[in-house]
Design a protein around this motif. Sequence first.
Motif, PDB file in Angstrom:
ATOM      1  N   ALA A  74       0.802  -1.130   0.071  1.00 47.32           N
ATOM      2  CA  ALA A  74      -0.003   0.091  -0.112  1.00 47.32           C
ATOM      3  C   ALA A  74       0.739   1.208  -0.047  1.00 47.32           C
ATOM      4  O   ALA A  74       0.538   2.202  -0.471  1.00 47.32           O
ATOM      5  CB  ALA A  74      -0.907  -0.208   1.308  1.00 47.32           C
ATOM      6  N   GLU A  75       2.025   1.231   0.790  1.00 43.68           N
ATOM      7  CA  GLU A  75       2.762   2.536   0.896  1.00 43.68           C
ATOM      8  C   GLU A  75       3.535   2.650  -0.469  1.00 43.68           C
ATOM      9  O   GLU A  75       3.754   3.836  -0.896  1.00 43.68           O
ATOM     10  CB  GLU A  75       3.743   2.316   2.066  1.00 43.68           C
ATOM     11  CG  GLU A  75       4.606   3.520   2.218  1.00 43.68           C
ATOM     12  CD  GLU A  75       3.978   4.676   2.531  1.00 43.68           C
ATOM     13  OE1 GLU A  75       4.672   5.758   2.776  1.00 43.68           O
ATOM     14  OE2 GLU A  75       2.791   4.705   2.806  1.00 43.68           O
ATOM     15  N   ARG A  78       1.206   3.931  -2.795  1.00 37.10           N
ATOM     16  CA  ARG A  78       0.577   5.515  -2.756  1.00 37.10           C
ATOM     17  C   ARG A  78       1.823   6.311  -2.990  1.00 37.10           C
ATOM     18  O   ARG A  78       1.439   7.247  -3.663  1.00 37.10           O
ATOM     19  CB  ARG A  78       0.608   5.445  -1.111  1.00 37.10           C
ATOM     20  CG  ARG A  78      -0.031   6.767  -0.784  1.00 37.10           C
ATOM     21  CD  ARG A  78      -0.063   7.036   0.716  1.00 37.10           C
ATOM     22  NE  ARG A  78       1.101   7.050   1.347  1.00 37.10           N
ATOM     23  CZ  ARG A  78       1.998   8.061   1.203  1.00 37.10           C
ATOM     24  NH1 ARG A  78       1.786   9.414   0.764  1.00 37.10           N
ATOM     25  NH2 ARG A  78       3.171   7.911   2.117  1.00 37.10           N
ATOM     26  N   VAL A  79       3.039   5.858  -2.627  1.00 40.19           N
ATOM     27  CA  VAL A  79       4.287   6.963  -3.132  1.00 40.19           C
ATOM     28  C   VAL A  79       4.458   7.096  -4.403  1.00 40.19           C
ATOM     29  O   VAL A  79       4.829   8.111  -4.974  1.00 40.19           O
ATOM     30  CB  VAL A  79       5.407   6.562  -2.148  1.00 40.19           C
ATOM     31  CG1 VAL A  79       6.718   7.428  -2.572  1.00 40.19           C
ATOM     32  CG2 VAL A  79       5.058   6.854  -1.004  1.00 40.19           C
ATOM     33  N   GLY A  81       2.532   5.676  -7.351  1.00 39.06           N
ATOM     34  CA  GLY A  81       1.459   5.586  -8.238  1.00 39.06           C
ATOM     35  C   GLY A  81       1.481   4.496  -9.145  1.00 39.06           C
ATOM     36  O   GLY A  81       0.736   4.210 -10.140  1.00 39.06           O
ATOM     37  N   VAL A  96      -4.380  -3.820  -1.945  1.00 42.08           N
ATOM     38  CA  VAL A  96      -4.463  -2.743  -2.892  1.00 42.08           C
ATOM     39  C   VAL A  96      -4.297  -3.622  -4.271  1.00 42.08           C
ATOM     40  O   VAL A  96      -2.955  -4.014  -4.714  1.00 42.08           O
ATOM     41  CB  VAL A  96      -3.566  -1.681  -2.930  1.00 42.08           C
ATOM     42  CG1 VAL A  96      -3.658  -0.854  -4.067  1.00 42.08           C
ATOM     43  CG2 VAL A  96      -3.512  -0.937  -1.595  1.00 42.08           C
ATOM     44  N   THR A  98      -4.931  -2.889  -8.573  1.00 44.13           N
ATOM     45  CA  THR A  98      -5.685  -2.229  -9.639  1.00 44.13           C
ATOM     46  C   THR A  98      -5.996  -2.735 -10.893  1.00 44.13           C
ATOM     47  O   THR A  98      -6.575  -2.396 -11.622  1.00 44.13           O
ATOM     48  CB  THR A  98      -4.700  -0.966  -9.867  1.00 44.13           C
ATOM     49  OG1 THR A  98      -3.454  -1.360 -10.307  1.00 44.13           O
ATOM     50  CG2 THR A  98      -4.396  -0.221  -8.529  1.00 44.13           C
TER      51      THR A  98
END
Length: 203
Positions: A74-75, A78-79, A81, A96, A98
């Motif tokens: 997740a981190e 997030r950082v 993309g 997560v 996509t």
Amino acid sequence: MSPEYSRAIGDGLTLTKLSVGPMDNNAYLLSAGGEQLLIDAANDAGRLLELIGPAGLRAVVTTHRHSDHWQALAEVVRVTGAESLAHADDAVEIPVVTGTLADGDTVEVGGHVLEVIHVVGHTPGSIVLSYRGEHLFTGDSLFPGGVGNTRGVKENFASLIDDVEHKLFGRFADGTVFYPGHGKDSTLGAERPSLPQWRARGW
């Protein structure tokens, strides 16, 4: 702690191996043509992000649903993309995702293509990534010395040993190097003589 190694495995394709977290998970960064792909954002997000650096990240592929293989996912997503990809049968238990993968799909990094091979048994959605049939990223489905843990479930072991034998050993040559989710690399040739023993012992 620095990466275990960083070396070329194809024309312009570099592989960097880093062990992370309390369970010594292997994370693999593939870099080519200004693009990067990470296999298993297992733990230690800070170290992974330092390894990724300013080049950024196109995608993270998670080999299977077990939580020690996605603690930093997740981190990192997030950082950076980055896309987060996993097999559809394991995606629901990964925090997560996509995009989902299936057997025979491909993932690209810098013009280099990796084939998705679905191997069922360690988890329902475990995958192996093959680069040119010469390099296999096997997650927890194949290690030096045996297949992954199936927790004493005979049906799962039978599925995994069958898939590993037919989809990996049956397709690829002895010189093919494989990179597991924990521990040291090996080759199919080094492990092939032990296949009957693995099947007989049932784990």
